[in-house]
Scaffold this motif. Structure first.
Motif, PDB file in Angstrom:
ATOM      1  N   ASP A  19       0.829  -1.206   0.000  1.00  0.00           N
ATOM      2  CA  ASP A  19       0.000   0.000   0.000  1.00  0.00           C
ATOM      3  C   ASP A  19       0.866   1.259   0.000  1.00  0.00           C
ATOM      4  N   ASP A  48      -8.419  10.243  -3.763  1.00  0.00           N
ATOM      5  CA  ASP A  48      -9.339   9.242  -4.315  1.00  0.00           C
ATOM      6  C   ASP A  48      -8.817   7.831  -4.035  1.00  0.00           C
ATOM      7  N   TRP A  49      -7.500   7.645  -4.181  1.00  0.00           N
ATOM      8  CA  TRP A  49      -6.895   6.331  -3.942  1.00  0.00           C
ATOM      9  C   TRP A  49      -7.069   5.910  -2.481  1.00  0.00           C
ATOM     10  N   THR A  50      -6.801   6.830  -1.555  1.00  0.00           N
ATOM     11  CA  THR A  50      -6.900   6.507  -0.130  1.00  0.00           C
ATOM     12  C   THR A  50      -8.343   6.244   0.277  1.00  0.00           C
ATOM     13  N   LEU A  51      -9.268   7.029  -0.257  1.00  0.00           N
ATOM     14  CA  LEU A  51     -10.686   6.811   0.030  1.00  0.00           C
ATOM     15  C   LEU A  51     -11.097   5.398  -0.373  1.00  0.00           C
ATOM     16  N   GLN A  52     -10.682   4.974  -1.551  1.00  0.00           N
ATOM     17  CA  GLN A  52     -11.021   3.637  -2.010  1.00  0.00           C
ATOM     18  C   GLN A  52     -10.333   2.566  -1.167  1.00  0.00           C
ATOM     19  N   ARG A  53      -9.110   2.823  -0.724  1.00  0.00           N
ATOM     20  CA  ARG A  53      -8.390   1.851   0.101  1.00  0.00           C
ATOM     21  C   ARG A  53      -9.124   1.642   1.418  1.00  0.00           C
ATOM     22  N   ARG A  55     -12.350   2.002   1.890  1.00  0.00           N
ATOM     23  CA  ARG A  55     -13.574   1.240   1.596  1.00  0.00           C
ATOM     24  C   ARG A  55     -13.267  -0.222   1.327  1.00  0.00           C
ATOM     25  N   ASP A  56     -12.153  -0.471   0.650  1.00  0.00           N
ATOM     26  CA  ASP A  56     -11.758  -1.853   0.393  1.00  0.00           C
ATOM     27  C   ASP A  56     -11.471  -2.601   1.694  1.00  0.00           C
ATOM     28  N   GLU A  60     -16.614   2.412   6.359  1.00  0.00           N
ATOM     29  CA  GLU A  60     -17.537   3.355   5.727  1.00  0.00           C
ATOM     30  C   GLU A  60     -16.799   4.679   5.630  1.00  0.00           C
ATOM     31  N   SER A  62     -15.799   8.559   3.728  1.00  0.00           N
ATOM     32  CA  SER A  62     -16.230   9.710   2.930  1.00  0.00           C
ATOM     33  C   SER A  62     -15.252  10.861   3.186  1.00  0.00           C
TER      34      SER A  62
END
Length: 418
Positions: A19, A48-53, A55-56, A60, A62
């Motif tokens: 990561d 955007d990358w960290t937000l998705q990480r 969520r993955d 939850e 935002s």
């Protein structure tokens, strides 16, 4: 269900390392090292990358009005105050891959470990990637944590960079809501405690062969900008004793900053980080110059006295040279002690895992200093190779990352049970 013992919760160091290395690829490649400065395009892509990480990892997640990425792992009692952890993923110009990033990726890994082991906390676990922790052209660090803690105010938004752009305008251009950021403070009743994992950024742990640092206090930071105005003259015909040389006045001020720092007690330092002058030429006496300096210490009385001594001496010396000086003082943060209960919890976690630890102060500023406004605060340090930081040579070994996340996870569980 019986929860597993803390000491069997072992992080996947390879996963976390991957990561960190993937995030380090999202940078401004026009600069050496790793540059991901606040409000830049690489920083926007990394959000955007960290937000998705998050969520993955099952959080939850935002982005709030101040640009913080906030991930929540629900606990068993939605009415219990939350336990928070995190750090930042912005960098200084030509910085490194570990400062701040370890605290965010480590917190995400801790959340994964809790879920994969079937360990559910009573409190919600909040993981935050705070916006803009590093110093910026507006002179306001820790933007996101200030907003959450309620210490971001309208005067911060009014501060301008060298091009006359306000921080409020920069935030709006980045897609944020500066007015909402000032008004979005969390309530202290919402937060039980905040713990931050971070690389030491200094040499003490490595020199002592110690695996974990239990942070005792975060240094206060006073910043100073001095603008010198002299008189332009011909460099070949103006006698030395009849000049009003702004650049020489600035150079003398830099030595004053250094001299005060050299006389500091333990953990007191001073630095002049930048100097600029006007057009400049071989044959013209400089008529303008500016320096940017800072003073740091965990001792509030020395910090306040040092700021006054530096400002007074700079003004006195400039006047002797016939140079005018305007000094702008900015308090970035006061010294903030880590709560004793948090220090004890981190130390017990290290002991339970068989890891060596030492009590250490932090000379660097951190989001944790502002989060202390909301509840008990603590920090966990892991070694930095050679003590290097804020440079491309910044490095922390994978094994130390694993140890740090293990202590972080153990601490989170202990805080939840307290």
């Amino acid at each position: 269900m019986t929860q597993p013992k803390i000491d069997v919760l072992v992080p996947d160091s390879d996963r976390m390392w991957a990561d960190i290395m993937e995030l380090s690829s999202i940078v401004d490649d026009r600069s050496p090292g790793w540059s991901r400065e606040v409000f830049s395009e690489p920083y926007k892509a990394s959000r955007d990358w960290t937000l998705q990480r998050m969520r993955d990892a099952g959080l939850e997640a935002s982005i709030d009005a101040a640009g913080n990425i906030v991930g929540r792992l629900a606990g068993k009692n939605p009415n219990a105050p939350a336990i928070m952890t995190g750090s930042h993923t912005d960098t200084v110009h030509s910085g490194g891959r570990f400062d701040g990033i370890v605290g965010v990726m480590g917190a995400i890994e801790a959340a994964r470990m809790l879920q994969e082991s079937g360990t559910r906390l009573t409190s919600d676990l909040i993981v935050v990637d705070f916006l803009g922790e590093e110093a910026n052209p507006f002179g306001v660090s820790c933007i996101g944590s200030r907003a959450i803690a309620g210490v971001l105010d309208p005067t911060h938004l009014e501060r301008q960079d060298a091009d006359g752009v306000s921080m409020a305008a920069a935030m709006a251009k980045f897609g944020l809501d500066p007015a909402a950021a000032v008004a979005m403070a969390w309530k202290p009743s919402d937060v039980k405690s905040y713990i931050e994992l971070h690389v030491e950024q200094g040499p003490m742990l490595e020199n002592a062969g110690t695996e974990i640092g239990v942070v005792t206090s975060i240094a206060g930071i006073e910043r100073l900008m001095a603008v010198f105005t002299g008189r332009a003259d011909h460099a070949g015909t103006t006698p030395m004793d009849q000049r009003a040389d702004a650049l020489i006045a600035a150079a003398e001020a830099i030595l004053t900053v250094e001299r005060v720092g050299c006389g500091a007690p333990i953990h007191g330092v001073t630095t002049t980080g930048k100097i600029a002058t006007g057009q400049g030429a071989f044959n013209v006496v400089p008529d303008s110059s500016t320096i940017w300096a800072e003073i740091r210490s965990i001792d509030p009385s020395w910090l306040s006295g040092a700021r006054r001594r530096i400002a007074d001496q700079i003004a006195e010396d400039a006047a002797k040279r016939g140079v005018e000086v305007a000094i702008d003082l900015l308090n970035d943060q006061d010294p903030v002690p880590a709560s004793q209960s948090m220090q004890d919890t981190v130390a017990r976690a290290a002991d339970s895992l068989g890891l060596s630890w030492a009590a250490v102060p932090s000379g660097a500023g951190h989001d944790a200093a502002h989060m202390a406004h909301l509840g008990s605060m603590g920090m966990i340090f892991i070694p930095s190779r050679g003590g290097r930081s804020h440079c491309p040579d910044e490095w922390t070994d994978k094994e130390h990352l694993g140890s740090g996340v293990q202590v972080l996870t153990s601490t989170l569980i202990n805080l939840d049970q307290a």
